[in-house]
Design an enzyme around this catalytic site. Sequence first.
Site, PDB file in Angstrom:
ATOM      1  N   CYS A  53      41.001  48.323 -78.331  1.00 57.20           N
ATOM      2  CA  CYS A  53      40.071  49.030 -79.358  1.00 57.20           C
ATOM      3  C   CYS A  53      38.783  49.413 -78.706  1.00 57.20           C
ATOM      4  O   CYS A  53      38.076  48.289 -78.005  1.00 57.20           O
ATOM      5  CB  CYS A  53      39.913  48.106 -80.443  1.00 57.20           C
ATOM      6  SG  CYS A  53      38.838  48.520 -81.656  1.00 57.20           S
ATOM      7  N   CYS A  90      38.922  56.653 -78.653  1.00 58.17           N
ATOM      8  CA  CYS A  90      39.206  55.544 -79.725  1.00 58.17           C
ATOM      9  C   CYS A  90      40.729  55.517 -79.833  1.00 58.17           C
ATOM     10  O   CYS A  90      41.546  56.483 -79.714  1.00 58.17           O
ATOM     11  CB  CYS A  90      39.051  56.107 -81.215  1.00 58.17           C
ATOM     12  SG  CYS A  90      39.639  55.204 -82.775  1.00 58.17           S
TER      13      CYS A  90
HETATM   14  N1  DGL Z   1      40.958  51.916 -82.684  1.00 60.86           N
HETATM   15  C1  DGL Z   1      39.630  51.779 -82.563  1.00 60.86           C
HETATM   16  C2  DGL Z   1      38.761  52.071 -81.567  1.00 60.86           C
HETATM   17  O1  DGL Z   1      39.553  52.253 -80.384  1.00 60.86           O
HETATM   18  C3  DGL Z   1      38.669  51.477 -83.855  1.00 60.86           C
HETATM   19  C4  DGL Z   1      39.013  52.071 -84.975  1.00 60.86           C
HETATM   20  C5  DGL Z   1      38.145  51.693 -85.993  1.00 60.86           C
HETATM   21  O2  DGL Z   1      38.344  50.440 -86.810  1.00 60.86           O
HETATM   22  O3  DGL Z   1      37.065  52.306 -86.512  1.00 60.86           O
HETATM   23  O4  DGL Z   1      37.860  52.334 -81.502  1.00 60.86           O
END
Ligand code: DGL
Length: 258
Positions: A70, A181
């Site tokens: 993430c 993301c």
């Molecule tokens: N999957 C996450 C990222 O790579 C975050 C998504 C979220 O919860 O806003 O930033």
Amino acid sequence: MKIGFFDSGIGGLSVLKEALTILPNENYIYFGDTDNAPYGTKSKEEVKELTFKAVEFLVKHHIKALVIACNTATSAAVRSLREVYDFPIIGMEPAIKPAVEKNNNEGKRVLTLATPLTLKEEKFQSLVSRFDTKHLVDMQPAPKLVEFAERFLFEGPEVENYIKEILPRNIDQYGTVVLGCTHFPLFRKVLTRVLPKNIDIIDGNRGTVNHLYEILKERNILNNSSEKGTVVYYQSGKQVTDPDLLNNYERIIYQDTV
Ligand code: DGL
């Protein structure tokens, strides 16, 4: 021992997919903090606290390494996590460096799609100022893609219209779109359809998993078993056992969604 994977929700599955290809004999425990997703519109402090809680959970399950799959949690918490834990912690980083290197020569611009928190965090800002010497990088938050993904909605008019709405009007001046993301590679099909054909769409998933492999090898903690490893999934502390949900997870991992 297992490798822990952590994300705010299902985005980290796009990274786990890559890990299962490159390191198929490892055992994995995946923790998506679905009850608290999205992270990208929260404050840094909130994300840090939630990330620490999730990591404590994974630590109780005896992990030998951790992938913060993430970008948002990485920018909010990875430094502090490394001060507390001594197993290897691999974070995500938007693929700005390769994108800038490629476009520096071609004179095209780079569009980074990420969460609002990732884009405003110091980690991302300093990455850009280190590599983007010709000021080619533009940023566009795309928080709704996270919400769509959490509903397992990866295409269709609602998704397509949102993407069209947020893309800059002068899209032809871009050579690369960076997916900053881990939820966004889940939209690769629709992005490929909406974006002009000559724009590359890149993410940091392969690089992250290669890095994981190098670290496990260096520390001599690769699983040398010749058997295929296992994966267990948790949503905010509860093991995922519902067959429909498991099926949705496995469609992302084993079919050609990403
Ligand atoms: N999957 C996450 C990222 O790579 C975050 C998504 C979220 O919860 O806003 O930033």
